[in-house]
Write an enzyme that holds these catalytic residues in place. Structure first.
Site, PDB file in Angstrom:
ATOM      1  N   ARG A   1     -24.603  -2.039   8.014  1.00 29.92           N
ATOM      2  CA  ARG A   1     -24.275  -3.426   7.733  1.00 29.92           C
ATOM      3  C   ARG A   1     -24.574  -4.329   8.930  1.00 29.92           C
ATOM      4  NH1 ARG A   1     -20.113  -3.419   3.352  1.00 29.92           N
ATOM      5  NH2 ARG A   1     -19.156  -5.257   4.270  1.00 29.92           N
TER       6      ARG A   1
ATOM      7  N   LYS B   1       0.844  -1.190   0.000  1.00 30.86           N
ATOM      8  CA  LYS B   1       0.000   0.000   0.000  1.00 30.86           C
ATOM      9  C   LYS B   1       0.883   1.245   0.000  1.00 30.86           C
ATOM     10  CE  LYS B   1      -4.322   1.496   2.161  1.00 30.86           C
ATOM     11  NZ  LYS B   1      -5.366   1.112   3.124  1.00 30.86           N
TER      12      LYS B   1
ATOM     13  N   GLU C   1     -18.634  -5.635  10.976  1.00 30.72           N
ATOM     14  CA  GLU C   1     -19.541  -4.774  11.724  1.00 30.72           C
ATOM     15  C   GLU C   1     -20.586  -5.583  12.496  1.00 30.72           C
ATOM     16  OE1 GLU C   1     -18.082  -2.540   8.064  1.00 30.72           O
ATOM     17  OE2 GLU C   1     -18.930  -4.534   8.459  1.00 30.72           O
TER      18      GLU C   1
END
Length: 638
Positions: free
Chosen positions: A389, A275, A361
């Site tokens: 969610r 990343k 979640e």
């Protein structure tokens, strides 16, 4: 300016290049990303990490006939560059500009909108099986999952079905060890073992040196000799190959060509990327550079707080640390959003009372209930759109149990710049209907502090919603700072019978509207709602004799608290003029909070105009036009 990139507008242009030119193209794309995203802001480190991956995919596959489905659309900037949108990057994430996420209305190359994680595998299987039923077999369906998305349960629900039904998909696991924060959980350890295993490196080296001959001759037999019998994916019915170097574009092209031609699907190719690749500050701190404001590439991102003011997230961060010291049973939970939700310092000080549950979640919500059953005090810090969610767990687990779980809901209301997928406009409507819930909306930064401490002493599920914005100053409350359960606060009274009922941060605009109207002779009162639930019935009874009442909320109008207040007022005999101001029946697109508030009549000008419009129905005086400082039409009575 760019020798190769200037010639590339669509994937068909890319395919005209020799494979030896791809390395230089990747370098040019990184320069382009650094030069452009540093001017506009945006998701920076994720895009830098997938340059070679994106180029290789479009070099090998034939979009839009082939379907490439990106998970977490913030990885797709390079995809956008290669699919006709390169010249629009100056308007990235700006009002009515280029979306930072995928958007099918923007391009036929964007197969599905993507803003939240872990959906690509399910969607890809649906497309494949839908095509199969219709007899379409020539399309390749490629799903890219990564940037932490593989840590979510939904991804494994999909893999379970893909393996069972043998849906012929190509799955690319973009493994950079990160979501926004570093990945956590046992699944991550499995991947790390695969990456670090020498035998895996040996196989990878052999694959490269033989220019894919080993794959074509049966990599599975070699893996079965050197590695454990099977991976978690193999056990689930999806063939696993890899890991491979995600920054070697030539080898990625060869791997993808093999996968394209192979009949042995479903298959998952494990690709290792870094990343922030190509910009050292982003490589060194991918969390900080995940999403960036505009910055000078020579200097890097400099963290500043404009005008010395604090955001609501900053206030939450400081207060929760203070509460952690005061209440030894307080535990904080977040779904892969430690930095964004303001829990970094709490995690540093109280590591044994902090849980990052990764992109899970639903688990985080039910886990919080378990903590409450164990008689601790859980604070579940979560963005409004991510809480969506976990809605089943909010209802079935927490609300029915009627246990103390404190939901600290950040990014509530208009978020801006990310478009439809990240606008937190539904939490009022989907929480206020739940029995047992207490819902608060702080109007100032100090209000948020008071509400957090107040919530700790409530033995019910409690939600505190606050926006991504600078915190209002306590002076707006006109010394009405006391909080009582289910009670609103009358900030200003009205001699004219005109009242604004303001919800949370919207007090800022309500007070400004009142100041405008006071100058023109209309005495306007302001009620700070304070509690969305339970609603203040005494306040409603008191207002039944008012002439004009408007509610102002940073949430969807239909199903919002304003709608409920209107119904309750008329049930109690109110016969004046009423209007609820909020977000209309749509998904808000790109734009800053101020721009979208202006469009939806939610700022001080919109509030003022609405009151004048209602007032005009009560008093038939002529109206004159005045132009505000914002160059918006403002109606003022003579």
């Amino acid at each position: 300016m760019y020798r190769i990139l200037d010639k590339i507008n669509y994937p068909s242009d890319l395919k005209k290049l020799g494979i030896w030119e791809l390395d230089e193209l990747c370098k040019e794309i990184r320069e382009f990303l650094i030069g452009n995203v540093s001017k506009t802001g945006g998701h920076f480190a994720p895009s830098l990490g997938v340059v070679e991956l994106s180029v290789a995919l479009h070099y090998v596959f034939d979009m839009p006939k082939d379907k490439i489905i990106w998970d977490v659309g913030h990885q797709a900037y390079v995809h956008k560059i290669l699919t006709g949108r390169k010249n629009r990057f100056g308007e990235l994430r700006k009002y009515k500009g280029l979306y930072g996420y995928l958007k099918p209305q923007e391009s036929e190359y964007d197969i599905v909108h993507a803003g939240h994680s872990s959906t690509s595998l399910s969607i890809a299987q649906g497309i494949y099986e839908g095509n199969r039923v219709k007899g379409i077999t020539e399309e390749n369906i490629v799903a890219i999952i990564g940037d932490g998305a593989i840590t979510a349960g939904m991804a494994y629900e999909a893999i379970n079905n893909i393996g069972f039904y043998k849906s012929k998909l190509i799955i690319i696991l973009n493994d950079n060890g990160m979501s926004i924060s570093p990945n956590v959980g046992s699944i991550t350890h499995i991947f790390n073992k695969l990456i670090m295993t020498k035998t895996s490196d040996y196989i990878k080296d052999k694959v490269y040196k033989s220019k894919m001959r080993i794959i074509s001759r049966g990599i599975e037999s070699i893996k079965s000799f050197f590695l454990p019998k099977s991976s978690i994916f193999d056990e689930l019915g999806v063939r696993y190959i890899g890991p491979f170097d995600g920054h070697n574009v030539v080898e990625l092209v060869k791997i993808f060509k093999y996968l394209k031609e192979s009949k042995d699907k479903p298959v998952i190719a494990h690709i290792i990327t870094k990343k922030g690749k190509g910009y050292k500050p982003a490589e060194d701190d991918p969390v900080k550079y995940h999403s960036v404001p505009a910055f000078d590439p020579k200097v890097g991102v400099v963290e500043t707080t404009p005008n010395g003011s604090m955001t609501y997230s900053d206030v939450f961060s400081m207060k929760v640390v203070e509460l952690g010291n005061k209440y030894k049973d307080l535990i904080c939970i977040t779904p892969a959003m430690k930095e964004g939700s303001g829990l970094s310092e709490f995690a540093r000080r109280y590591p044994d009372r902090f849980f990052d549950v990764a992109i899970a979640e639903q688990h985080g919500c039910a886990f919080s209930l378990g903590l409450s059953i164990a008689k601790t005090t859980p604070i579940y810090a979560i963005y409004s759109t991510f809480l969506q969610r976990a809605y089943d767990q909010v209802i079935h687990d927490v609300a029915i149990a009627d246990k103390k779980v404190i939901f600290a809901i950040d990014r509530a209301g208009i978020v801006g710049n990310d478009g439809e997928t990240h606008q937190g406009i539904f939490d009022i409507s989907f929480l206020k209907q739940l029995p047992n819930f207490v819902i608060m909306a702080p109007s100032t930064g100090k209000d948020l502090e008071r509400m957090l401490e107040f919530a700790i002493n409530i033995e019910h599920p409690t939600a505190i919603r606050y926006p991504k914005d600078k915190a209002n100053d306590d002076s707006l409350l006109n010394n009405k700072t006391e909080i009582k359960l289910g009670k609103s606060r009358k900030i200003y009274d009205s001699s004219n019978g005109i009242y604004i009922i303001s919800v949370g941060h919207m007090l800022k605009y309500s007070v400004k509207a009142r100041e405008i109207l006071i100058k023109e002779g209309l005495d306007v009162g302001i009620i700070d709602l304070t509690f969305i639930k339970p609603i203040d019935t005494e306040m409603l009874e008191e207002l039944t004799k008012a002439k004009i009442i408007i509610t102002v909320e940073d949430g969807i109008k239909y199903g919002g608290i304003g709608e409920t207040i209107g119904i309750e007022l008329y049930k109690r005999g109110f016969r004046g003029k009423f209007e609820n101001i909020g977000i209309p029946d749509l998904f808000p697109g790109l734009g800053s909070r101020e721009e979208l508030f202006r469009d939806y009549g939610m700022n001080e000008i919109g509030i003022t105009n609405k009151i004048i419009e209602l007032y005009n129905h009560l008093d038939k005086e002529d109206l004159r036009l005045s132009i505000s400082g914002n160059s918006e039409r403002l109606l003022i009575p003579k």
